[in-house]
Design a protein around this motif. Structure first.
Motif, short mmCIF file in Angstrom:
data_model
loop_
_atom_site.label_atom_id
_atom_site.label_comp_id
_atom_site.label_asym_id
_atom_site.label_seq_id
_atom_site.Cartn_x
_atom_site.Cartn_y
_atom_site.Cartn_z
N MET A 1 22.28 20.38 22.09
CA MET A 1 21.16 19.92 20.61
C MET A 1 20.28 21.27 20.91
SD MET A 1 21.26 17.24 19.19
CE MET A 1 23.26 17.51 19.76
N LYS A 2 19.87 21.58 20.02
CA LYS A 2 19.83 22.69 19.90
C LYS A 2 17.83 22.84 20.01
CE LYS A 2 22.46 24.70 16.63
NZ LYS A 2 23.33 24.53 14.96
N LYS A 3 16.99 24.06 19.91
CA LYS A 3 15.78 23.98 20.04
C LYS A 3 14.92 24.77 18.46
CE LYS A 3 11.85 23.70 22.71
NZ LYS A 3 11.03 24.42 23.39
N ILE A 4 13.96 24.12 18.51
CA ILE A 4 14.50 24.21 16.62
C ILE A 4 12.67 23.75 16.74
CG2 ILE A 4 14.05 23.61 14.20
CD1 ILE A 4 17.22 21.93 15.13
N LEU A 5 12.39 25.24 15.84
CA LEU A 5 10.78 25.36 15.66
C LEU A 5 10.68 25.00 13.55
CD1 LEU A 5 8.15 27.51 16.08
CD2 LEU A 5 8.84 28.65 15.06
N VAL A 6 9.85 24.51 14.11
CA VAL A 6 9.47 24.02 12.18
C VAL A 6 7.92 24.60 11.74
CG1 VAL A 6 8.89 22.15 10.43
CG2 VAL A 6 10.75 21.67 12.18
N THR A 7 8.20 25.90 10.71
CA THR A 7 6.72 25.77 10.76
C THR A 7 5.90 25.22 9.64
OG1 THR A 7 7.21 28.03 9.32
CG2 THR A 7 7.18 28.69 11.65
N HIS A 16 8.04 14.93 7.80
CA HIS A 16 9.23 14.64 7.13
C HIS A 16 10.74 15.36 8.16
CE1 HIS A 16 7.98 11.41 4.92
NE2 HIS A 16 7.10 12.06 4.53
N LEU A 17 10.83 16.31 8.56
CA LEU A 17 11.52 17.46 9.57
C LEU A 17 11.24 17.09 10.40
CD1 LEU A 17 14.29 19.18 8.50
CD2 LEU A 17 12.32 21.06 8.38
N VAL A 18 10.68 17.30 11.25
CA VAL A 18 10.01 17.05 12.58
C VAL A 18 10.13 15.90 12.77
CG1 VAL A 18 8.52 17.02 14.29
CG2 VAL A 18 8.33 18.49 12.77
N GLU A 19 10.23 14.47 11.78
CA GLU A 19 10.54 13.78 12.56
C GLU A 19 12.17 12.97 12.87
OE1 GLU A 19 8.82 9.15 11.02
OE2 GLU A 19 8.64 11.17 9.84
N GLU A 20 13.13 13.87 11.28
CA GLU A 20 14.05 13.34 11.08
C GLU A 20 14.81 14.29 12.15
OE1 GLU A 20 17.54 11.06 9.98
OE2 GLU A 20 15.23 11.46 9.20
N LEU A 21 14.35 15.47 13.13
CA LEU A 21 15.11 16.40 13.80
C LEU A 21 14.28 15.51 15.75
CD1 LEU A 21 13.84 19.82 12.45
CD2 LEU A 21 16.36 19.19 13.17
N VAL A 22 13.78 15.07 15.20
CA VAL A 22 13.40 14.40 16.99
C VAL A 22 14.91 13.05 16.70
CG1 VAL A 22 11.89 13.34 17.84
CG2 VAL A 22 10.98 14.95 16.96
N LYS A 23 14.30 12.94 15.77
CA LYS A 23 15.89 10.96 15.92
C LYS A 23 17.18 11.57 16.19
CE LYS A 23 12.61 8.33 12.54
NZ LYS A 23 12.46 7.52 11.46
N SER A 24 16.97 12.71 15.70
CA SER A 24 18.56 13.20 15.60
C SER A 24 18.93 14.01 17.04
CB SER A 24 18.53 14.48 14.78
OG SER A 24 18.69 13.96 13.65
N LYS A 218 12.91 12.04 1.68
CA LYS A 218 13.75 12.16 2.20
C LYS A 218 15.49 13.11 1.80
CE LYS A 218 12.41 7.70 4.72
NZ LYS A 218 12.66 6.35 4.81
N ASP A 219 16.00 12.96 0.97
CA ASP A 219 16.51 13.66 0.09
C ASP A 219 16.98 15.28 0.56
OD1 ASP A 219 18.98 11.92 -0.70
OD2 ASP A 219 17.64 11.35 -2.56
N THR A 220 15.60 16.03 0.27
CA THR A 220 15.36 17.53 0.89
C THR A 220 15.38 17.59 1.82
OG1 THR A 220 13.61 17.51 -0.99
CG2 THR A 220 13.31 18.99 0.39
N VAL A 221 14.50 16.90 2.88
CA VAL A 221 15.07 16.82 3.78
C VAL A 221 16.36 16.90 5.08
CG1 VAL A 221 14.73 15.85 6.93
CG2 VAL A 221 13.06 16.49 5.11
N ASN A 222 17.35 15.89 4.35
CA ASN A 222 18.72 15.76 4.51
C ASN A 222 19.48 17.25 3.95
OD1 ASN A 222 21.21 14.76 5.90
ND2 ASN A 222 21.31 14.30 3.66
N GLY A 223 18.99 17.84 3.15
CA GLY A 223 19.41 18.93 2.67
C GLY A 223 19.20 20.32 3.44
N PHE A 224 17.98 20.17 4.26
CA PHE A 224 17.87 21.12 5.24
C PHE A 224 18.93 20.87 6.34
CE2 PHE A 224 13.72 21.98 3.14
CZ PHE A 224 13.87 23.79 3.44
N LEU A 225 19.50 19.52 6.93
CA LEU A 225 20.10 19.76 7.71
C LEU A 225 21.20 19.54 7.43
CD1 LEU A 225 18.29 16.19 9.19
CD2 LEU A 225 17.43 18.43 9.85
N GLU A 226 21.94 19.32 6.66
CA GLU A 226 23.47 19.83 6.00
C GLU A 226 23.29 21.65 6.12
OE1 GLU A 226 25.45 17.84 5.50
OE2 GLU A 226 24.63 16.38 6.54
#
Length: 326
Positions: A1-7, A16-24, A218-226
């Protein structure tokens, strides 16, 4: 798992992005705007099992030293910190230059010096201005129709220059209009919903004819992750869009239908943008993101609006429906 910074982790999409990254399962450092109240924005509303897994760092994206400290030991950066309200950019353009352009430069400079492995810089569909053709793909010309959009064009071009000049591993991620739970009241969907839920029967809006391409958050966040999963997206500019448009008037009527059919729309001059500044049509192409990644929009507008209304019903105390939010 990566160490990720979200500004901008304290904001709407960022939280929402932070929440999904933690869940992942990722290790997440959340960079939030320093304030004397020690509040962390929307992160304060996350459940404890999520919040306890986040390393929160306060600072200011305009401060290069604070940004550099926040990026130490980080594998990937999702850069979302920005000033985004278009009407306020008419009032305070200097602040937008400092935050959106210089803030992005701080991220890019630190990433270059620290050999950060991946940077996703958040753009906006506003950089295109009114559509010259549709659907708007990534080759569409740029047009700064507000100080906000001009600063985002500047930030994007800086990101491109660092990729081309220094091989900095940057991707420019360009969501079209994102909406959903936790969005600020300065955006059109929360503006309509909060007025309706507060019992108003005259819903005050600006121009009703512009069209927008709305992404559920949630679709936007998934776009970032993909996008972040694939090396072939490095050096690219990539839209996140549904390739479906709706006028603001049609949107308002749908929300009125769902919440209070007795309400009517009133055009308020204060909410009108200067004629040459108003973006009349945004309809994005999602061909590139679907070609480069496995991303597909999951939520229909109707489904997303239903979830968003539910959130606002429970959180009206956080919003000021009686004032025009710049």
């Amino acid at each position: 798992m990566k160490k990720i910074l979200v500004t901008g982790a304290d904001g709407f999409i960022g939280s929402h992005l932070v929440e999904e990254l933690v869940k992942s399962g990722h290790k997440v450092r959340a960079f939030v705007f320093y304030n004397s109240f020690n509040t962390w924005g929307w992160l304060d509303t996350l459940p404890n099992n999520i919040l306890n897994e986040i390393e929160v760092m306060t600072g200011d994206i305009r401060d290069p030293n604070g940004v550099r400290i926040a990026m130490r030991g980080i594998d990937e950066v999702y850069h979302l910190a920005a000033l985004i309200a278009i009407p306020f950019s008419y009032h305070s353009p200097d602040t937008y230059v400092d935050t959106n352009i210089k803030g992005t430069l701080n991220i890019l400079q630190a990433a270059r010096d620290l050999d950060t492995s991946r940077i996703l810089v958040t753009s906006t569909s506003e950089v295109y201005g009114t559509a010259q053709y549709v659907p708007i793909d990534e080759k569409h010309p740029f047009q700064g129709q507000s100080p906000y959009s001009a600063t985002k064009i500047g930030a994007d071009r800086l990101a491109e220059s660092f990729y081309r000049s220094f091989s900095t591993p940057v991707t420019i991620v360009r969501p079209f209009n994102t909406y959903g739970p936790r969005q600020s009241a300065r955006a059109v969907i929360p503006t309509i919903i909060t007025q309706l839920l507060s019992g108003k029967e005259e819903i005050k809006l600006g121009l009703l004819s512009p069209t927008r391409d709305f992404n559920y958050v949630k679709d936007t966040v998934n776009g970032f992750l993909e996008i972040a999963k694939r090396d072939k997206t490095i050096g690219e500019e990539i839209n996140i869009a549904t390739q479906r448009e709706i006028t603001i008037g049609e949107l308002a009527r749908e929300l009125i239908r769902q919440i209070n059919p007795k309400a009517r729309i009133v055009c308020e001059e204060e909410r009108l943008r200067p004629e040459k500044s108003e973006v009349s049509r945004l309809l994005g192409s999602n061909e590139k993101i679907m070609h480069l990644t496995d991303w597909r929009p999951v939520y229909s507008l109707e489904e997303g609006l239903n979830e968003t209304i539910g959130f606002f019903r429970k959180n009206m105390g956080k919003y000021k429906a009686d004032i025009y939010n710049l």
